[in-house]
Design an enzyme around this catalytic site. Structure first.
Site, short mmCIF file in Angstrom:
data_model
loop_
_atom_site.label_atom_id
_atom_site.label_comp_id
_atom_site.label_asym_id
_atom_site.label_seq_id
_atom_site.Cartn_x
_atom_site.Cartn_y
_atom_site.Cartn_z
N SER A 127 30.35 138.54 48.69
CA SER A 127 31.23 137.91 49.87
C SER A 127 31.28 137.07 51.00
O SER A 127 29.90 136.78 52.03
CB SER A 127 31.73 138.76 50.71
OG SER A 127 33.24 139.49 51.28
N ALA A 128 31.81 135.78 50.73
CA ALA A 128 31.66 134.55 51.60
C ALA A 128 33.07 134.57 52.10
O ALA A 128 34.04 135.05 51.86
CB ALA A 128 31.25 133.82 50.87
N SER A 129 33.40 133.44 53.29
CA SER A 129 34.22 132.80 53.68
C SER A 129 34.95 132.51 53.73
O SER A 129 36.64 132.80 53.89
CB SER A 129 33.91 131.38 54.64
OG SER A 129 33.53 130.72 53.99
N GLN A 132 35.49 136.18 47.81
CA GLN A 132 34.71 137.28 47.08
C GLN A 132 33.75 137.15 45.54
O GLN A 132 35.46 136.18 44.68
CB GLN A 132 34.56 138.18 47.65
CG GLN A 132 35.78 139.32 47.02
CD GLN A 132 35.89 140.59 47.92
OE1 GLN A 132 35.62 141.07 49.66
NE2 GLN A 132 36.15 141.42 47.83
N LYS A 151 35.58 135.19 40.69
CA LYS A 151 35.21 135.39 42.03
C LYS A 151 37.32 134.92 42.58
O LYS A 151 38.06 134.62 41.64
CB LYS A 151 35.06 133.13 42.35
CG LYS A 151 34.74 133.03 43.84
CD LYS A 151 34.64 131.68 43.59
CE LYS A 151 33.83 131.26 44.98
NZ LYS A 151 33.29 129.90 45.18
N ASP A 286 26.92 122.33 49.22
CA ASP A 286 27.61 123.29 49.83
C ASP A 286 25.59 124.00 49.58
O ASP A 286 26.04 125.12 49.34
CB ASP A 286 28.33 124.54 50.13
CG ASP A 286 28.79 124.90 51.01
OD1 ASP A 286 28.34 125.06 51.90
OD2 ASP A 286 29.58 125.95 50.23
#
Length: 522
Positions: A127-129, A132, A151, A286
């Protein structure tokens, strides 16, 4: 009004998590220590400082989480407790409700979840900004039975990002107007670049296209694996890709126990980065540890696995050539050439003295050569170069901001993997080979091959075009020449008039005293 409310919310989060106390307590002056105790009255600040900082960034939204992710890769600049907490922002941001994820998937595909997947893991694996990820298995079709990663975009992301970007634009405008360095730093252009990349992240179709392009580019390198995109199941809010099985790159001891050659892994990372930047001009921007794994599958053992392609950087041919020449000159310690390149590119005023700029660059870079990565810091080099740039009025290039960020990520990653890595020695052969390819016969053949379709269309039509030109063009040229001759004649008459008037004026000045004396005698 919206920006004011967002600003007040940011202040409230800062105070709630005691970030003001965290900053003040880092100073050693007695007066500030007293102020720290005063501002802490009535607030529960028992949680560790790293946890408070992480929770504040999570509460403030995706832009601040991105900032925390970048910071987390710089363990050379942060205390261990803060770096460990910020590392959790890479793939362990609190997930949103899986029911919302399911609803988003069903809305995107227009059918129930069990008609798309024979199995869907309700617990997100990461789970990222921005989104998820859930593991699943496709039900049928040509990809039926394939294990995939799904995703799903977080809900209501756009309004939050727009508010933060609006604040950033406002502050950038203040910097540009009030700061002496404002125009040189180009803050509004930098924010505009950031705006573009963040909005790109909110479109998972664009991310899937980025992944497909990187997969094609990296196909022959045999150093990195990029998941296949299943286009039948890709939408703006949902993206379905090949499931990758690897060990996160920051689990160095586990990788070492499995037999992975860690120093080679560090060198391969540098090669991948420079290949994407200088060969392709299209790079993963990134590259924090949450987005990078290492394959332990026997068929692809020791290769990188890249994930999350929402942010990619692009460079033009001019940018690539300019940067490659700069890097090559740096590696050869040819600081005069570096100074000349800055002047030729227009990054510094044309009246800048080459010898002065050369001397300043040498003073910044020379102390860092022939040292392993553990003894140097690209962050420190960039900071000193920034100080030098102020003196020589170097203009910041917004299109290179992502490259600088990625370079810092690569350094942080390399520092974790192999502190003995000589970054310069690893990159120099690659860049020198690349430069030879850019000016050698191979590059000429590539350019001819690229232009061949256009030449193939032009050559058969060349006799006809030449005939048309000889038949019709002379008349047009004659008319244009007549017009130019007429204009030249008008200009000549005007100039003659000006010259004659000037001569008459001078003669008048000469003859006037003589006439006056003659009249007086009479």
């Amino acid at each position: 009004m919206t920006r004011l409310l967002r600003g007040l919310f940011i202040v409230w989060v800062v105070l709630r998590h005691g970030l003001d106390e965290l900053v003040l307590s880092s100073f050693q002056r007695p007066g500030l220590r007293l102020l720290t105790r005063i501002v802490s009255i009535g607030r529960n600040l028992d949680a560790p400082r790293g946890q408070r900082l992480r929770e504040a960034l999570e509460g403030l939204g995706p832009i601040f989480v991105k900032f925390g992710q970048v910071l987390s890769t710089r363990r050379d600049l942060l205390p261990p407790d803060i770096a460990d907490e910020l590392a959790r922002l890479q793939d362990r941001v609190p997930p949103f409700d899986s029911a919302i994820a399911v609803a988003t998937i069903e809305r995107a595909f227009g059918k129930p979840l069990d008609e798309v997947f024979s199995h869907f893991d309700q617990t997100p694996v990461a789970s990222a900004s921005i989104a998820q990820v859930h593991f699943a298995t496709l039900r049928d079709g040509r990809h039926g039975g394939r294990e995939v990663a799904v995703k799903v975009l977080r809900p209501n992301m756009l309004p939050v990002i727009e508010k933060d970007l609006s604040l950033m634009r406002m502050m950038a405008g203040w910097v540009e107007k009030l700061s002496a360095d404002g125009k040189r730093l180009k803050p509004l252009e930098v924010v505009s670049e950031f705006d573009k990349y963040l909005h790109d992240e909110l479109d998972l179709l664009r991310e899937a296209a980025n992944a497909a392009q990187l997969r094609r580019n990296m196909a022959g390198l045999d150093l990195v694996l990029i998941p296949e995109m299943f286009w039948d199941y890709c939408r703006t809010e949902v993206m379905v890709m090949e499931r990758m099985n690897g060990v996160p790159i920051n689990r160095i001891e586990e990788l070492r126990d499995r037999g992975v050659d860690i120093p080679r892994l560090a060198r391969d990372g540098v090669t991948i980065f420079f290949t994407q930047v200088f060969r392709d001009g299209f790079f993963h921007a990134d590259m924090h540890p949450g987005n990078i794994q290492v394959s332990v599958d026997p068929a692809t053992f020791g290769r990188y696995i890249s994930l999350d392609f929402g942010i990619v950087g692009t460079l033009t041919e001019y940018d690539k050539e300019y940067l490659a020449q700069n890097f090559t000159a740096f590696f050869r310690r040819d600081y005069k050439r570096v100074a000349e390149l800055h002047i030729e590119s227009g990054w510094v005023p044309p009246e800048t003295r080459v010898d002065e700029l050369e001397s300043a660059i040498r003073a910044v870079c020379e102390p860092y050569f022939d040292r392993p990565l553990k003894e140097i810091s690209l962050g420190m080099v960039l900071m000193r170069l920034f100080q030098t740039s102020r003196r020589f009025h170097v203009e910041i290039q917004p299109q290179l901001v992502l490259l600088q960020k990625t370079l810092l990520n690569i350094e942080g990653l390399g520092r974790e993997l192999d502190p003995e890595l000589d970054l310069w020695a690893t990159a120099k052969p690659f860049l020198e080979k690349w430069m030879v390819e850019q000016v050698g016969p191979q590059k000429l053949l590539q350019q001819l091959k690229a232009e061949a379709p256009q030449y193939a269309k032009l050559l058969p039509a060349l006799p006809r075009l030449l005939n048309d030109y000889l038949q019709h063009r002379p008349h047009q040229l004659r008319a244009e020449l007549d017009s130019l001759v007429a204009e030249q004649r008008r200009t000549n008459r005007l100039l003659q008039g000006i010259v004659y008037a000037g001569i008459g004026f001078l003669l008048g000045l000469i003859l006037l005293p003589m006439l006056v004396r003659l009249l007086l005698r009479l």
